[in-house]
Write a protein that holds these residues in place. Structure first.
Motif, mmCIF file in Angstrom:
data_model
loop_
_atom_site.group_PDB
_atom_site.id
_atom_site.type_symbol
_atom_site.label_atom_id
_atom_site.label_comp_id
_atom_site.label_asym_id
_atom_site.label_seq_id
_atom_site.Cartn_x
_atom_site.Cartn_y
_atom_site.Cartn_z
ATOM 1 N N LEU A 158 -52.377 -6.838 -97.635
ATOM 2 C CA LEU A 158 -51.315 -6.927 -98.641
ATOM 3 C C LEU A 158 -50.371 -5.719 -98.627
ATOM 4 O O LEU A 158 -49.686 -5.467 -99.620
ATOM 5 N N HIS A 159 -50.332 -4.967 -97.533
ATOM 6 C CA HIS A 159 -49.438 -3.806 -97.511
ATOM 7 C C HIS A 159 -48.987 -3.530 -96.073
ATOM 8 O O HIS A 159 -49.777 -3.071 -95.247
ATOM 9 N N SER A 160 -47.718 -3.816 -95.784
ATOM 10 C CA SER A 160 -47.202 -3.565 -94.435
ATOM 11 C C SER A 160 -45.693 -3.380 -94.459
ATOM 12 O O SER A 160 -45.019 -3.775 -95.414
ATOM 13 N N HIS A 161 -45.192 -2.738 -93.396
ATOM 14 C CA HIS A 161 -43.747 -2.431 -93.314
ATOM 15 C C HIS A 161 -43.157 -2.923 -91.997
ATOM 16 O O HIS A 161 -43.824 -2.906 -90.962
ATOM 17 N N SER A 162 -41.888 -3.331 -92.067
ATOM 18 C CA SER A 162 -41.173 -3.796 -90.870
ATOM 19 C C SER A 162 -39.914 -2.956 -90.673
ATOM 20 O O SER A 162 -39.645 -2.020 -91.438
ATOM 21 N N ASP A 171 -41.893 -4.033 -97.692
ATOM 22 C CA ASP A 171 -40.959 -2.994 -97.269
ATOM 23 C C ASP A 171 -40.506 -2.164 -98.468
ATOM 24 O O ASP A 171 -40.488 -2.636 -99.607
ATOM 25 N N HIS A 172 -40.083 -0.913 -98.175
ATOM 26 C CA HIS A 172 -39.626 -0.014 -99.237
ATOM 27 C C HIS A 172 -38.294 -0.503 -99.815
ATOM 28 O O HIS A 172 -37.288 -0.579 -99.103
ATOM 29 N N ASP A 173 -38.302 -0.834 -101.084
ATOM 30 C CA ASP A 173 -37.073 -1.074 -101.859
ATOM 31 C C ASP A 173 -36.169 -2.180 -101.320
ATOM 32 O O ASP A 173 -34.978 -2.207 -101.631
ATOM 33 N N ILE A 176 -43.019 -6.312 -101.987
ATOM 34 C CA ILE A 176 -42.087 -5.184 -101.944
ATOM 35 C C ILE A 176 -42.842 -3.934 -102.399
ATOM 36 O O ILE A 176 -43.833 -4.044 -103.146
ATOM 37 N N GLU A 177 -42.427 -2.759 -101.927
ATOM 38 C CA GLU A 177 -42.965 -1.486 -102.407
ATOM 39 C C GLU A 177 -41.778 -0.692 -102.952
ATOM 40 O O GLU A 177 -40.902 -0.287 -102.191
ATOM 41 N N ILE A 178 -41.743 -0.506 -104.256
ATOM 42 C CA ILE A 178 -40.594 0.145 -104.891
ATOM 43 C C ILE A 178 -40.953 1.566 -105.326
ATOM 44 O O ILE A 178 -42.014 1.802 -105.898
ATOM 45 N N SER A 225 -53.380 -2.298 -95.191
ATOM 46 C CA SER A 225 -53.377 -1.270 -94.146
ATOM 47 C C SER A 225 -52.246 -0.259 -94.303
ATOM 48 O O SER A 225 -52.325 0.838 -93.781
ATOM 49 N N ASP A 226 -51.163 -0.623 -95.011
ATOM 50 C CA ASP A 226 -49.950 0.210 -95.067
ATOM 51 C C ASP A 226 -49.432 0.461 -93.654
ATOM 52 O O ASP A 226 -48.944 1.553 -93.322
ATOM 53 N N PHE A 227 -49.512 -0.571 -92.835
ATOM 54 C CA PHE A 227 -49.107 -0.480 -91.429
ATOM 55 C C PHE A 227 -47.607 -0.206 -91.298
ATOM 56 O O PHE A 227 -46.788 -0.877 -91.918
ATOM 57 N N HIS A 228 -47.274 0.816 -90.459
ATOM 58 C CA HIS A 228 -45.868 1.101 -90.126
ATOM 59 C C HIS A 228 -45.593 0.870 -88.639
ATOM 60 O O HIS A 228 -44.533 0.399 -88.276
ATOM 61 N N TYR A 229 -46.510 1.267 -87.790
ATOM 62 C CA TYR A 229 -46.344 1.119 -86.341
ATOM 63 C C TYR A 229 -47.716 1.207 -85.689
ATOM 64 O O TYR A 229 -48.645 1.797 -86.258
HETATM 65 MN MN MN Z 1 -46.253 1.534 -97.781
#
Ligand code: MN
Ligand code: MN
Ligand code: MN
Length: 284
Positions: free
Chosen positions: A7-11, A39-41, A64-66, A252-256
């Motif tokens: 439930l936590h990832s970024h693109s 994604d952030h904001d 979303i992550e604000i 995971s808060d996956f970024h890369y």
């Molecule tokens: Mn995050």
């Protein structure tokens, strides 16, 4: 330790390295069955992610992550399953977009004064190579522009010299209050979770105060597990979630792709906690 719910990832729609489609395909290949892009904001990556998720049969949760401010500290709030058309949410997203653009301009001005000319345009082109976005470029995009211009050798060096905490390009952002962000997310139909509570370096007393205000403002859950955070932190957060009667989320808060972070990889959540994903209308 590989989990089927993340439930936590970024693109690339924010500061991740993979496009929304690449992210979903990677999650699928890692055995993730339920995925949220947070994604952030911005929610700009959601349409593409939903299309990709439908293709491979992943259950997708809009996320979303604000960023917001509580007691002079920047806090991250996760929202899930909101109505993207909600007027107040749209207004908040427009405000955040504007705030990010004004910060990008300030970063560029500070770096210009140090002889790095026109970095805003270069950061924008770095950003647009990855994702057609109407958001302002962030520090990772400035870092890549600096490498491309030969001002530094690596993005790591860009952060160490210019963009990292306390450096000239670390321009503070004026985020909305925690109360505002949680309230708007709540009223737009979101399930609201406090992201990675251990990353704010708070005492237990202060964290408890934050949680009380978070709940009063309409918060529902706490991110008890964030990637590979130490096991004792998971235990500590699990106790707080029990004390405050909060749902628990994890991701995971996956970024890369890298050696310590991967989609679906995070420590297991204590089994007695009520999982937030049961509330998200997913089958698991
Ligand atoms: Mn995050
Ligand atoms: Mn990030
Ligand atoms: Mn965060």
């Amino acid at each position: 330790m590989s989990q089927s719910i993340d439930l936590h990832s970024h693109s690339t729609a924010s500061d991740g390295a993979l496009s929304p489609t690449e992210l979903v395909l990677r999650a699928h290949s890692r055995g993730v069955k339920v995925l949220s892009l947070t994604d952030h904001d911005t929610i700009d990556g959601l349409t593409e992610a939903i299309a990709a998720a439908n293709t491979v049969g992943i259950e997708f949760v809009k996320g979303i992550e604000i960023s917001c401010i509580w007691n002079n500290t920047t806090i991250h709030i996760l929202g899930y399953g909101f109505d993207v058309c909600n007027a107040r949410l749209q207004e908040l997203l427009a405000f955040l977009r504007e705030a990010r653009w004004s910060r990008a301009k300030q970063i560029a001005e500070k770096l210009h004064a140090k002889g790095m000319v026109n970095l805003l345009d270069k950061a924008i082109s770095q950003q647009q190579q990855q994702f057609a976005s109407n958001n302002g470029p962030g520090r990772p995009h400035f870092a890549r522009a600096m490498v491309a211009e030969g001002y530094v050798d690596t993005t790591k060096e860009a952060f160490q010299k210019w963009l990292g905490n306390g450096k000239i390009g670390d321009v503070k952002q004026h985020w909305p209050s925690l109360e505002t962000v949680v309230d708007i997310l709540h009223k737009s139909g979101a399930w609201v979770s406090l992201a990675h509570p251990c990353q704010y370096n708070m005492t237990r007393t202060k964290l408890s105060r934050l949680l009380r205000e978070f709940i009063t403002s309409g918060g529902h859950a706490m991110e008890v597990v964030n990637g590979f955070q130490p096991a004792e932190q998971v235990g500590k957060l699990a106790n707080l979630a029990r004390d405050f009667g909060l749902f628990a989320s994890a991701g995971s808060d996956f970024h890369y792709p890298n050696t310590w972070g991967e989609l679906g990889l995070y420590r297991p959540m204590p089994e007695d906690l009520p999982p937030l994903w049961k509330k998200l209308g997913v089958l698991h």
